[in-house]
Motif scaffolding. Structure first.
Motif, PDB file in Angstrom:
ATOM      1  N   THR A 136       0.745  -1.301  -0.111  1.00  0.00           N
ATOM      2  CA  THR A 136      -0.032   0.061   0.032  1.00  0.00           C
ATOM      3  C   THR A 136       0.943   1.184  -0.036  1.00  0.00           C
ATOM      4  OG1 THR A 136      -1.329  -1.333   1.516  1.00  0.00           O
ATOM      5  CG2 THR A 136      -2.044   1.077   0.985  1.00  0.00           C
ATOM      6  N   LEU A 137       1.891   1.080   0.739  1.00  0.00           N
ATOM      7  CA  LEU A 137       2.803   2.410   0.922  1.00  0.00           C
ATOM      8  C   LEU A 137       3.598   2.652  -0.436  1.00  0.00           C
ATOM      9  CD1 LEU A 137       4.154   4.639   2.677  1.00  0.00           C
ATOM     10  CD2 LEU A 137       5.907   2.875   3.381  1.00  0.00           C
ATOM     11  N   GLU A 138       3.871   1.488  -0.981  1.00  0.00           N
ATOM     12  CA  GLU A 138       4.704   1.609  -2.308  1.00  0.00           C
ATOM     13  C   GLU A 138       3.517   2.375  -3.522  1.00  0.00           C
ATOM     14  OE1 GLU A 138       7.622   0.754  -3.241  1.00  0.00           O
ATOM     15  OE2 GLU A 138       8.264  -1.028  -2.085  1.00  0.00           O
ATOM     16  N   GLN A 139       2.602   1.826  -3.216  1.00  0.00           N
ATOM     17  CA  GLN A 139       1.444   2.473  -4.052  1.00  0.00           C
ATOM     18  C   GLN A 139       1.251   3.793  -4.116  1.00  0.00           C
ATOM     19  OE1 GLN A 139      -1.531  -0.330  -3.694  1.00  0.00           O
ATOM     20  NE2 GLN A 139      -0.989  -1.636  -5.120  1.00  0.00           N
ATOM     21  N   ALA A 140       1.119   4.191  -2.808  1.00  0.00           N
ATOM     22  CA  ALA A 140       0.859   5.615  -2.194  1.00  0.00           C
ATOM     23  C   ALA A 140       2.105   6.557  -2.586  1.00  0.00           C
ATOM     24  CB  ALA A 140       0.598   5.778  -0.819  1.00  0.00           C
ATOM     25  N   LEU A 141       3.137   5.680  -2.488  1.00  0.00           N
ATOM     26  CA  LEU A 141       4.486   6.619  -2.929  1.00  0.00           C
ATOM     27  C   LEU A 141       4.437   7.046  -4.608  1.00  0.00           C
ATOM     28  CD1 LEU A 141       7.080   4.942  -0.695  1.00  0.00           C
ATOM     29  CD2 LEU A 141       6.471   7.477  -0.553  1.00  0.00           C
ATOM     30  N   ALA A 142       4.120   6.006  -5.186  1.00  0.00           N
ATOM     31  CA  ALA A 142       3.934   6.256  -6.787  1.00  0.00           C
ATOM     32  C   ALA A 142       3.048   7.242  -7.191  1.00  0.00           C
ATOM     33  CB  ALA A 142       3.397   4.876  -7.217  1.00  0.00           C
ATOM     34  N   GLN A 143       2.174   7.628  -6.232  1.00  0.00           N
ATOM     35  CA  GLN A 143       1.001   8.626  -6.660  1.00  0.00           C
ATOM     36  C   GLN A 143       1.337  10.086  -6.296  1.00  0.00           C
ATOM     37  OE1 GLN A 143      -2.311   7.602  -3.883  1.00  0.00           O
ATOM     38  NE2 GLN A 143      -2.894   6.025  -5.300  1.00  0.00           N
TER      39      GLN A 143
END
Ligand SMILES: Cc1cc2nc3c(=O)[nH]c(=O)nc-3n(C[C@H](O)[C@H](O)[C@H](O)COP(=O)(O)O)c2cc1C
Ligand code: SF4
Length: 430
Positions: A136-143
């Motif tokens: 989830t964190l990786e996905q949020a960072l990509a945003q």
């Protein structure tokens, strides 16, 4: 300002029922994050001064003033690293996992604000190796647009071994650097010599989330809730004999009775309350009117630590619970210093003896003596926390300990232990 000063909750505002709040929703709820870069007078950066005025203290357990730590890092010559401590090795806590998995952008905002003000060379988010929030964190960072342009600070998500000691800041630095997840001798402290020998600002995930809000709304907004001695709000993980176990946001000065009510009320007759987890302090059943104000708690020798409340039902045997956690803490300790190697082993052994056989060989006095002996003797705070956990139990539940001293095991000893003692080594090996 999108969140009015009196609005409650703050950190948990708008939290989706399931999954993570996306960046667009986060921006529309909280507004843009003002980022102020490094200043000539680094220790007097406007955000540091605002955090100082807000009275922000870390939520990782120690309650250290965040502005003081930032000033110490800012005063170093080399560019520092920002390390977000989301390891959360305390079995009774789940607030950091909740923040990272449901409201990741608040934590990311705080890390970005710290990195900008310190002129940081990188940001590292440290999570337990089994954390489901890492993806989830990786996905949020990509945003995040701030992290995808030129000049953006490099960001890493580091998975660290599961363990109670891993979240201790020097152990975390060592683990992230590829070494053992064990505390190292201080000084040097991470603020002067941390990740790859660089000054490192290590703070708890919730502390970063609070910084994100103060960076937007300022100190007066933060202080509009809570008390003078415990301003703002904080997350508390409430478990045990409670209607709705989980994470609750409270303002400083909320009473235990109000917290229990907000968590769905007691599900069984109250036997006692553990405040602050396995480095924390015990309250008897008469403790429900205590004010959860850090200042007031401290004056009574109590602490909320990283925001933990465990409600023990009166059917449980507190002596057996304390003995089981004491043994677990001894096993989780790195056993590299005397107080853990000898002291915690002796405390746990004497508790087990008291619990099973009574006080045939002076177990009682050995526990009391060792609890006093281990204080301030270890390289980290684990033995002090364990001794506080055991000695406050001994004081608050004296009749139960006396009863075991005279008669040995009770009916409650036969039941299942309620305080969790996870086998991290087995989980890692699986
Ligand atoms: C045994 C032990 C375990 C700890 N585990 C954690 C942890 O899991 N997460 C955390 O944020 N702090 C943990 N701490 C506290 C950290 O050492 C450090 O004080 C904290 O991350 C600083 O953040 P803060 O200033 O925001 O509170 C632990 C401390 C000790 C002694
Ligand atoms: S005090 Fe205990 S847990 Fe801390 S470093 Fe020493 S042996 Fe390890």
């Amino acid at each position: 300002m999108s969140l009015p000063a009196g609005q409650f909750p703050r950190l948990l505002a708008g939290m989706p029922e399931r999954g993570a709040m996306g960046f667009a929703a986060h921006q529309s709820l909280h507004g843009p994050l003002p980022l102020t870069g490094r200043q000539r007078n680094r220790s007097a950066h406007p955000l540091i001064l605002e955090l100082e005025r807000a009275g922000l203290r870390g939520y990782g357990g120690g309650g250290f003033p965040t502005a003081t730590k930032l000033q110490a890092v800012a005063a170093q010559r080399t560019r520092p690293t920002v390390l977000v401590n989301a390891a959360e090795g305390e079995p009774l806590s789940s607030k950091d996992a909740l923040l990272v998995s449901r409201l990741p952008h608040l934590v990311i905002d705080g890390a970005l604000a710290a990195a900008a003000m310190l002129g940081s060379d990188g940001i590292i988010f440290a999570l337990d190796e089994h954390s489901r929030a890492a993806r989830t964190l990786e996905q949020a960072l990509a945003q995040r647009p701030e992290l995808n342009g030129r000049g953006a600070p490099p960001v890493t998500v580091a998975l660290v071994p599961s363990g109670y000691i891993t979240g201790q800041e020097t152990a975390l630095v060592s683990a992230v650097d590829g070494g053992a997840a064990l505390p190292t001798v201080t000084p040097p402290y991470p603020f002067e010599n941390g990740i790859k020998g660089r000054p490192t600002f290590v703070s708890n995930a919730e502390t970063f989330a609070q910084m994100a809000l103060i960076a937007r709304h300022g100190a007066d907004w933060f202080r509009a809730l809570g008390t003078g001695g415990d301003p703002g709000t904080r997350l508390v993980t409430v478990t045990g004999a409670i209607g709705y176990p989980g994470v609750v946001e409270i303002a400083g000065g909320t009473t235990m009775r109000q917290l229990i009510k907000a968590s769905g009320g007691l599900s069984q007759q109250l036997g006692g309350i553990l405040l602050g987890g396995y480095a924390g302090t015990w309250l008897g059943p008469d403790g429900v009117d205590v004010s959860l104000d850090a200042h007031v708690l401290k004056a009574h020798g109590l602490r909320l630590g990283s925001g933990i409340v465990f409600v023990l039902p009166d059917t449980a045997c507190v002596v057996a619970e304390v003995a089981s956690v004491a043994r677990w803490l001894q096993q989780e300790s790195a056993e590299q210093c005397g107080p853990c190697l000898n002291g915690l082993n002796a405390i746990a052994g004497a508790l087990e003896e008291l619990c099973a056989q009574g006080d045939r060989r002076g177990a009682y006095s050995r526990i009391e003596r060792w609890c006093q002996l281990v204080y301030n003797r270890g390289a980290c705070g684990l033995p002090d926390g364990a001794a506080t956990f055991v000695s406050t139990a001994l004081r608050v539940f004296r009749p139960a300990f006396d009863d075991h001293a005279r008669h040995g095991a009770c009916d409650g000893c036969l039941g299942r232990r309620l305080l969790p003692t996870p086998d991290f080594a087995a989980v890692s090996a699986a």
